[in-house]
Design an enzyme around this catalytic site. Structure first.
Site, PDB file in Angstrom:
ATOM      1  N   CYS A  61       0.881  -1.171   0.000  1.00  0.00           N
ATOM      2  CA  CYS A  61       0.000   0.000   0.000  1.00  0.00           C
ATOM      3  C   CYS A  61       0.922   1.225   0.000  1.00  0.00           C
ATOM      4  O   CYS A  61       2.046   1.144  -0.489  1.00  0.00           O
ATOM      5  CB  CYS A  61      -0.980  -0.012   1.172  1.00  0.00           C
ATOM      6  SG  CYS A  61      -0.230   0.178   2.805  1.00  0.00           S
ATOM      7  N   ARG A  62       0.489   2.329   0.540  1.00  0.00           N
ATOM      8  CA  ARG A  62       1.329   3.534   0.532  1.00  0.00           C
ATOM      9  C   ARG A  62       2.500   3.401   1.502  1.00  0.00           C
ATOM     10  O   ARG A  62       3.644   3.660   1.148  1.00  0.00           O
ATOM     11  CB  ARG A  62       0.496   4.767   0.874  1.00  0.00           C
ATOM     12  CG  ARG A  62       1.282   6.070   0.845  1.00  0.00           C
ATOM     13  CD  ARG A  62       0.351   7.274   1.051  1.00  0.00           C
ATOM     14  NE  ARG A  62       1.080   8.515   0.882  1.00  0.00           N
ATOM     15  CZ  ARG A  62       1.646   9.186   1.879  1.00  0.00           C
ATOM     16  NH1 ARG A  62       1.586   8.725   3.108  1.00  0.00           N
ATOM     17  NH2 ARG A  62       2.281  10.320   1.639  1.00  0.00           N
TER      18      ARG A  62
END
Length: 109
Positions: A61-62
């Site tokens: 994810c980020r």
């Protein structure tokens, strides 16, 4: 929590990106499968069809929080899954390419 460092990933390792659509559109790892965490349960079948049967699923994810949640879910299902430590921020910082759907250079949102 099983984790992997960005530097330990090979170019052909399976990558599942669980960021939301706007983040994906801004830039992602080429070849990654995109299933936003908000749609993950409904679209789980797409993962089981696309993932290698005998390989590990690297979840990104980020920064690593959302991918950790998905990684834990997959591990509970008996699937070999690991969280990519530092997420797309670490991916980009390590010099790995970030692209848009059109193949142009992208960025981590």
């Amino acid at each position: 929590m099983p984790t992997v460092q960005v530097g330990d990933l090979k170019d052909d390792d399976f990558l599942l990106d669980v960021r939301e659509d706007d983040e994906w559109q801004a830039g992602h790892a080429e070849g990654a499968l995109h299933i936003p965490i908000s749609e993950f349960v409904a679209r789980y079948g797409e993962l089981t069809e696309a993932a290698p049967q005998d390989g590990r699923i690297n979840v990104i994810c980020r920064s690593g929080g959302r991918s950790a949640q998905v990684t834990m879910y997959l591990v509970q299902q008996g699937i070999d899954a690991v969280n990519v430590d530092g997420g797309m921020q670490a991916w980009s910082a390590s010099g790995r390419p970030v692209v848009t759907d059109g193949g142009d250079p992208g960025f981590v949102l």
